[in-house]
Design a protein around this motif. Structure first.
Motif, PDB file in Angstrom:
ATOM      1  N   HIS A  42       0.836  -1.205   0.000  1.00  0.00           N
ATOM      2  CA  HIS A  42       0.000   0.000   0.000  1.00  0.00           C
ATOM      3  C   HIS A  42       0.870   1.253   0.000  1.00  0.00           C
ATOM      4  O   HIS A  42       1.727   1.431   0.873  1.00  0.00           O
ATOM      5  CB  HIS A  42      -0.912   0.001   1.224  1.00  0.00           C
ATOM      6  N   THR A  45      -3.452   6.232   0.473  1.00  0.00           N
ATOM      7  CA  THR A  45      -4.909   6.280   0.408  1.00  0.00           C
ATOM      8  C   THR A  45      -5.321   7.608  -0.222  1.00  0.00           C
ATOM      9  O   THR A  45      -4.927   8.678   0.248  1.00  0.00           O
ATOM     10  CB  THR A  45      -5.526   6.157   1.810  1.00  0.00           C
ATOM     11  N   GLU A  48     -11.263   7.916   1.365  1.00  0.00           N
ATOM     12  CA  GLU A  48     -11.808   6.882   2.238  1.00  0.00           C
ATOM     13  C   GLU A  48     -13.075   7.390   2.898  1.00  0.00           C
ATOM     14  O   GLU A  48     -13.084   8.451   3.529  1.00  0.00           O
ATOM     15  CB  GLU A  48     -10.786   6.472   3.299  1.00  0.00           C
ATOM     16  N   THR A  53     -13.062   2.915  -0.588  1.00  0.00           N
ATOM     17  CA  THR A  53     -11.681   3.325  -0.335  1.00  0.00           C
ATOM     18  C   THR A  53     -10.925   3.234  -1.650  1.00  0.00           C
ATOM     19  O   THR A  53     -10.940   2.197  -2.319  1.00  0.00           O
ATOM     20  CB  THR A  53     -10.996   2.425   0.712  1.00  0.00           C
ATOM     21  N   SER A  55      -7.112   3.858  -3.475  1.00  0.00           N
ATOM     22  CA  SER A  55      -5.720   3.958  -3.053  1.00  0.00           C
ATOM     23  C   SER A  55      -4.778   3.652  -4.204  1.00  0.00           C
ATOM     24  O   SER A  55      -5.193   3.201  -5.276  1.00  0.00           O
ATOM     25  CB  SER A  55      -5.458   2.980  -1.897  1.00  0.00           C
ATOM     26  N   ASP A  57      -1.378   1.347  -4.972  1.00  0.00           N
ATOM     27  CA  ASP A  57      -0.608   0.214  -4.494  1.00  0.00           C
ATOM     28  C   ASP A  57       0.444  -0.130  -5.531  1.00  0.00           C
ATOM     29  O   ASP A  57       0.288   0.163  -6.721  1.00  0.00           O
ATOM     30  CB  ASP A  57      -1.517  -0.997  -4.260  1.00  0.00           C
TER      31      ASP A  57
END
Length: 261
Positions: A42, A45, A48, A53, A55, A57
């Motif tokens: 991860h 973010t 959220e 959510t 994000s 990665d």
């Protein structure tokens, strides 16, 4: 093809990555499973809330960056453009970071500068400033191996003498949750070579590859396990058998999450 090792797994085994899958074999049997998000780390973010959510990665095996969406509701409230997790390139990464609305989620300047360089050839060095990065890189292979859940020990005292003859297949029928789809049929095969019995399973239903369920498992059965599988086969043949529970037990056994003692 890339051969890999687990940092603590004992015994002799062969493990390699090929086509996004981990192929593993040892004295217990073998399996082929999709690596998927277990290789991800991860990064950031982006948004959220109660519905979703979003994000960024990164795949620790390839360095590819992904825009990841986790929808928390069953009503599809995510926007059309992020219904699927997608690989992203530099321009998209820059826009996503720039468009973060929540001040608490905005990265500190050094981290922001590092993320804005992605993707790049020296991604491992660029991201070394992130908390937990060194540990994640050092253990990036470990979490790919089975089991993925804590191992449970099942005490089984129903040993037959002599050992029971196993059927060639154990066929389990489950009710589909999709109204337009027929009942699901799961078939576990018992393979025999000389006096060695192996429990084999692979999902051959149409569409399995799209749901990451086209995995292959084999477990060589010792005498105690052979008796246990025979008892489940007998149970599956009863009119009131719970095929869902039997399937769950067999899959957990194949995924090395159950040990029969």
């Amino acid at each position: 093809m890339e051969y890999i090792r687990h940092s603590t797994l004992p015994g002799n085994y062969t493990a390699f990555l090929n086509g996004g899958c981990l192929n593993f074999s040892d004295e217990k049997g073998a399996y082929k499973i999709l690596v998927g998000k277990r290789a991800w780390f991860h990064l950031l973010t982006l948004e959220e809330n109660d519905q979703v959510t979003r994000s960024l990665d990164i795949d620790l095996l390839t360095g590819y960056v992904y825009y990841s969406v986790d929808n928390h509701t069953g009503t599809g409230l995510a926007y059309y453009y992020d219904m699927n997790t997608t690989k992203v390139w530099n321009n998209r990464i820059l826009r996503l970071i720039k468009n973060i609305r929540d001040e608490a989620l905005k990265p500190e300047l050094p981290i922001k500068r590092a993320l804005q360089k992605l993707p790049c050839d020296d991604w491992a060095e660029v991201l070394s400033i992130l908390p937990g990065w060194d540990e994640a890189m050092a253990n990036r292979y470990d979490r790919l191996f089975l089991p993925h859940q804590e191992v449970s020990f099942v005490k089984f005292d129903g040993s037959d003498d002599p050992l029971p003859e196993l059927p060639e297949t154990i066929e389990l029928h489950l009710q589909s949750h999709i109204a337009s789809q027929a009942d699901l049929v799961y078939t576990f095969q018992i393979l025999r070579q000389s006096e060695t019995y192996t429990l084999h399973y692979e999902n051959r239903m149409i569409g399995a590859e799209f749901f990451n369920e086209d995995e292959v498992y084999e477990r060589i059965l010792n005498p105690k396990e052979r008796c246990w599988v025979a008892s489940l086969a007998r149970e599956a043949g009863k009119a009131d058998a719970d095929h869902e529970q039997i399937r769950a037990l067999l899959i957990r056994f194949l995924r090395r999450e159950l040990e029969i003692v």
